[in-house]
Scaffold this motif. Structure first.
Motif, PDB file in Angstrom:
ATOM      1  N   GLY A 271       0.793  -1.233   0.000  1.00  0.00           N
ATOM      2  CA  GLY A 271       0.000   0.000   0.000  1.00  0.00           C
ATOM      3  C   GLY A 271       0.813   1.263   0.000  1.00  0.00           C
ATOM      4  N   SER A 272       2.165   1.192   0.166  1.00  0.00           N
ATOM      5  CA  SER A 272       2.935   2.430   0.288  1.00  0.00           C
ATOM      6  C   SER A 272       4.233   2.450  -0.501  1.00  0.00           C
ATOM      7  CB  SER A 272       3.262   2.692   1.768  1.00  0.00           C
ATOM      8  OG  SER A 272       4.032   1.627   2.303  1.00  0.00           O
ATOM      9  N   LEU A 273       4.679   1.316  -1.001  1.00  0.00           N
ATOM     10  CA  LEU A 273       5.974   1.264  -1.680  1.00  0.00           C
ATOM     11  C   LEU A 273       5.821   0.983  -3.170  1.00  0.00           C
ATOM     12  CD1 LEU A 273       8.068  -0.858   0.869  1.00  0.00           C
ATOM     13  CD2 LEU A 273       7.830   1.624   0.750  1.00  0.00           C
ATOM     14  N   THR A 274       6.707   1.581  -3.962  1.00  0.00           N
ATOM     15  CA  THR A 274       6.768   1.252  -5.381  1.00  0.00           C
ATOM     16  C   THR A 274       7.473  -0.091  -5.517  1.00  0.00           C
ATOM     17  OG1 THR A 274       8.920   2.292  -5.713  1.00  0.00           O
ATOM     18  CG2 THR A 274       6.951   3.706  -5.949  1.00  0.00           C
ATOM     19  N   ALA A 275       7.430  -0.673  -6.728  1.00  0.00           N
ATOM     20  CA  ALA A 275       8.089  -1.953  -6.964  1.00  0.00           C
ATOM     21  C   ALA A 275       9.588  -1.846  -6.696  1.00  0.00           C
ATOM     22  CB  ALA A 275       7.825  -2.413  -8.397  1.00  0.00           C
ATOM     23  N   GLU A 276      10.196  -0.722  -7.079  1.00  0.00           N
ATOM     24  CA  GLU A 276      11.638  -0.530  -6.869  1.00  0.00           C
ATOM     25  C   GLU A 276      11.958  -0.403  -5.384  1.00  0.00           C
ATOM     26  OE1 GLU A 276      15.215   2.556  -8.227  1.00  0.00           O
ATOM     27  OE2 GLU A 276      13.172   2.818  -8.978  1.00  0.00           O
ATOM     28  N   GLU A 277      11.133   0.366  -4.642  1.00  0.00           N
ATOM     29  CA  GLU A 277      11.348   0.524  -3.209  1.00  0.00           C
ATOM     30  C   GLU A 277      11.178  -0.804  -2.481  1.00  0.00           C
ATOM     31  OE1 GLU A 277       9.871   5.153  -2.478  1.00  0.00           O
ATOM     32  OE2 GLU A 277       8.412   3.507  -2.516  1.00  0.00           O
ATOM     33  N   PHE A 278      10.170  -1.564  -2.892  1.00  0.00           N
ATOM     34  CA  PHE A 278       9.938  -2.857  -2.248  1.00  0.00           C
ATOM     35  C   PHE A 278      11.092  -3.806  -2.517  1.00  0.00           C
ATOM     36  CE2 PHE A 278       8.268  -7.221  -2.246  1.00  0.00           C
ATOM     37  CZ  PHE A 278       7.787  -7.284  -0.940  1.00  0.00           C
ATOM     38  N   SER A 279      11.645  -3.768  -3.730  1.00  0.00           N
ATOM     39  CA  SER A 279      12.763  -4.636  -4.086  1.00  0.00           C
ATOM     40  C   SER A 279      13.985  -4.330  -3.212  1.00  0.00           C
ATOM     41  CB  SER A 279      13.109  -4.441  -5.567  1.00  0.00           C
ATOM     42  OG  SER A 279      14.190  -5.256  -5.925  1.00  0.00           O
ATOM     43  N   LYS A 280      14.239  -3.035  -2.985  1.00  0.00           N
ATOM     44  CA  LYS A 280      15.369  -2.643  -2.127  1.00  0.00           C
ATOM     45  C   LYS A 280      15.130  -3.079  -0.682  1.00  0.00           C
ATOM     46  CE  LYS A 280      16.872   1.363  -4.845  1.00  0.00           C
ATOM     47  NZ  LYS A 280      17.000   2.849  -4.883  1.00  0.00           N
ATOM     48  N   LEU A 281      13.884  -2.892  -0.209  1.00  0.00           N
ATOM     49  CA  LEU A 281      13.547  -3.292   1.148  1.00  0.00           C
ATOM     50  C   LEU A 281      13.702  -4.799   1.329  1.00  0.00           C
ATOM     51  CD1 LEU A 281      12.418  -2.368   3.920  1.00  0.00           C
ATOM     52  CD2 LEU A 281      10.136  -2.886   3.028  1.00  0.00           C
ATOM     53  N   LEU A 282      13.269  -5.549   0.353  1.00  0.00           N
ATOM     54  CA  LEU A 282      13.368  -7.015   0.398  1.00  0.00           C
ATOM     55  C   LEU A 282      14.822  -7.453   0.466  1.00  0.00           C
ATOM     56  CD1 LEU A 282      11.658  -9.609   0.258  1.00  0.00           C
ATOM     57  CD2 LEU A 282      11.928  -9.558  -2.218  1.00  0.00           C
ATOM     58  N   GLU A 283      15.668  -6.769  -0.305  1.00  0.00           N
ATOM     59  CA  GLU A 283      17.098  -7.092  -0.310  1.00  0.00           C
ATOM     60  C   GLU A 283      17.710  -6.813   1.068  1.00  0.00           C
ATOM     61  OE1 GLU A 283      21.207  -5.810  -2.698  1.00  0.00           O
ATOM     62  OE2 GLU A 283      19.243  -5.053  -3.351  1.00  0.00           O
ATOM     63  N   SER A 284      17.362  -5.661   1.667  1.00  0.00           N
ATOM     64  CA  SER A 284      17.900  -5.304   2.984  1.00  0.00           C
ATOM     65  C   SER A 284      17.417  -6.265   4.063  1.00  0.00           C
ATOM     66  CB  SER A 284      17.478  -3.870   3.367  1.00  0.00           C
ATOM     67  OG  SER A 284      17.968  -2.948   2.425  1.00  0.00           O
ATOM     68  N   ALA A 285      16.121  -6.638   3.981  1.00  0.00           N
ATOM     69  CA  ALA A 285      15.525  -7.496   5.007  1.00  0.00           C
ATOM     70  C   ALA A 285      16.101  -8.902   4.967  1.00  0.00           C
ATOM     71  CB  ALA A 285      14.004  -7.540   4.821  1.00  0.00           C
ATOM     72  N   SER A 286      16.625  -9.315   3.832  1.00  0.00           N
ATOM     73  CA  SER A 286      17.109 -10.678   3.699  1.00  0.00           C
ATOM     74  C   SER A 286      18.532 -10.846   4.242  1.00  0.00           C
ATOM     75  CB  SER A 286      17.070 -11.106   2.233  1.00  0.00           C
ATOM     76  OG  SER A 286      17.942 -10.298   1.463  1.00  0.00           O
ATOM     77  N   LEU A 287      19.209  -9.733   4.526  1.00  0.00           N
ATOM     78  CA  LEU A 287      20.579  -9.808   5.037  1.00  0.00           C
ATOM     79  C   LEU A 287      20.552 -10.334   6.477  1.00  0.00           C
ATOM     80  CD1 LEU A 287      21.988  -6.401   3.751  1.00  0.00           C
ATOM     81  CD2 LEU A 287      22.364  -8.677   2.766  1.00  0.00           C
ATOM     82  N   GLU A 288      21.404 -11.317   6.747  1.00  0.00           N
ATOM     83  CA  GLU A 288      21.455 -11.887   8.099  1.00  0.00           C
ATOM     84  C   GLU A 288      22.439 -11.095   8.958  1.00  0.00           C
ATOM     85  OE1 GLU A 288      21.610 -15.987   8.813  1.00  0.00           O
ATOM     86  OE2 GLU A 288      20.443 -16.556   7.084  1.00  0.00           O
ATOM     87  N   ASN A 289      22.014  -9.872   9.312  1.00  0.00           N
ATOM     88  CA  ASN A 289      22.863  -9.005  10.129  1.00  0.00           C
ATOM     89  C   ASN A 289      22.425  -9.061  11.591  1.00  0.00           C
ATOM     90  OD1 ASN A 289      20.408  -7.800   9.857  1.00  0.00           O
ATOM     91  ND2 ASN A 289      21.152  -5.960   8.822  1.00  0.00           N
ATOM     92  N   GLN A 290      22.852  -8.090  12.341  1.00  0.00           N
ATOM     93  CA  GLN A 290      22.504  -8.036  13.763  1.00  0.00           C
ATOM     94  C   GLN A 290      21.242  -7.213  13.943  1.00  0.00           C
ATOM     95  OE1 GLN A 290      25.584  -7.324  16.954  1.00  0.00           O
ATOM     96  NE2 GLN A 290      24.427  -5.409  17.192  1.00  0.00           N
ATOM     97  N   SER A 291      20.344  -7.703  14.760  1.00  0.00           N
ATOM     98  CA  SER A 291      19.135  -6.923  15.062  1.00  0.00           C
ATOM     99  C   SER A 291      19.464  -5.853  16.087  1.00  0.00           C
ATOM    100  CB  SER A 291      18.029  -7.842  15.591  1.00  0.00           C
ATOM    101  OG  SER A 291      18.406  -8.379  16.842  1.00  0.00           O
ATOM    102  N   LEU A 292      18.527  -4.947  16.303  1.00  0.00           N
ATOM    103  CA  LEU A 292      18.748  -3.864  17.268  1.00  0.00           C
ATOM    104  C   LEU A 292      18.010  -4.086  18.590  1.00  0.00           C
ATOM    105  CD1 LEU A 292      18.554  -0.731  14.931  1.00  0.00           C
ATOM    106  CD2 LEU A 292      20.592  -1.802  15.906  1.00  0.00           C
ATOM    107  N   ASP A 293      17.367  -5.267  18.742  1.00  0.00           N
ATOM    108  CA  ASP A 293      16.686  -5.561  19.994  1.00  0.00           C
ATOM    109  C   ASP A 293      16.719  -7.059  20.296  1.00  0.00           C
ATOM    110  OD1 ASP A 293      14.710  -6.618  18.179  1.00  0.00           O
ATOM    111  OD2 ASP A 293      13.811  -4.611  18.076  1.00  0.00           O
TER     112      ASP A 293
END
Length: 293
Positions: A271-293
């Protein structure tokens, strides 16, 4: 004798030709009968048209409307079922045109029943449409922090390294890094069921019940902009980013529950992201980094 013979001949002639000579009344009745047959032909044509229109509506009802609103199609036998049991047309038997009259009445009765079935189906579709509209408004379908205010998407849903223990464990939401005081928005219509710090680790947090089994959670807030039992709409300002509770830095920890189970929020940003924005978000979310909580 001549007169008698003439009279007898006249009677004989009338007897022979009586079936061919029509009285004015007989002519009127014949015209009325022909007109009745003509009117029945027109009626049958109208019934053919009505049946065709109704069949088209029924086809769209089963294959478009009911499919879209996830309702079972109405069986053809139910739509076209006749009338069993007693003879409904006994009073129409015994006339010269009984077959025509009975057949027409049967078609009209079946048409009426089909219209009733279709009318009830459309009533059901109307209710489903209202519920669908409510569902579409209720589903948490936007990103709770606007991209303009977002520093980065720090961590996604899945196995992540704990910032305090450094042990890999399940991270049940998404962490959006943003400066303290950044606005947080309701991701769907609903009712605030919690706005407190009484849940371990979340600090100041908000839970919104969206109905239809959906609940969204917004954690580590700096302060609230809503209270418990308040109704909210998608996009309403509900609070501000902070670092309360078990948090390493200012960010929003965001979760979605469906029927009490946590699910990946990444699937709910259409409801709020373009296809390009969602693609970038998906890429960032898939990284197995450290959480902040």
């Amino acid at each position: 004798m001549f007169i008698l013979a003439s009279a007898l001949f006249g009677l004989f002639f009338l007897f022979l030709t009586g079936n061919y000579i029509e009285s004015p009344k007989e002519k009127a009745l014949k015209r009325e009968l022909e007109n009745m047959k003509f009117q029945y032909e027109i009626l049958n044509k109208k019934m053919n048209e009505a049946e065709a229109v109704l069949a088209n509506v029924a086809d769209r009802d089963n294959n478009i409307y009911r499919v879209y609103f996830e309702a079972n199609p109405i069986p053809e036998e139910q739509r076209r079922a006749g009338f069993g049991g007693i003879n409904r047309y006994k009073n129409l038997e015994g006339f010269d045109n009984s077959k025509l009259i009975i057949e027409s009445n049967k078609r009209i009765d079946i048409l009426q029943k089909q219209i009733v079935v279709q009318s009830k189906s459309l009533d059901e579709i109307a209710i489903l449409a209202e519920e669908k509209e409510e569902l579409l408004a209720a589903i948490p379908a936007i990103q709770p922090v606007s991209n303009e205010d977002l520093t980065r998407m720090a961590s996604g849903y899945g196995m992540r390294s704990d910032p305090f223990t450094k042990v890999r464990k399940m991270h049940w939401g998404m962490d959006f890094t943003a400066p303290r005081g950044t606005p947080i928005y309701a991701s769907g219509d609903g009712v605030v069921v919690r706005a407190d710090s009484g849940s371990s680790g979340y600090g100041k947090h908000i839970r919104i019940n969206h109905g239809f089994g959906y609940t969204s959670l917004y954690a580590h807030l700096y302060k609230y902009n809503v209270r418990k039992n308040q109704k909210v709409k998608r996009g309403d300002l509900i609070g501000f980013v902070g670092s309360t509770g078990r948090s390493e830095a200012p960010h929003l920890h965001y979760e979605i529950f469906k029927d009490g189970n946590r699910i990946n929020p990444i699937n709910f940003y259409y409801g709020s992201l373009t296809a390009e924005e969602f693609s970038k978000l998906l890429e960032s979310a898939s990284l197995e980094n450290q959480s902040l909580d």
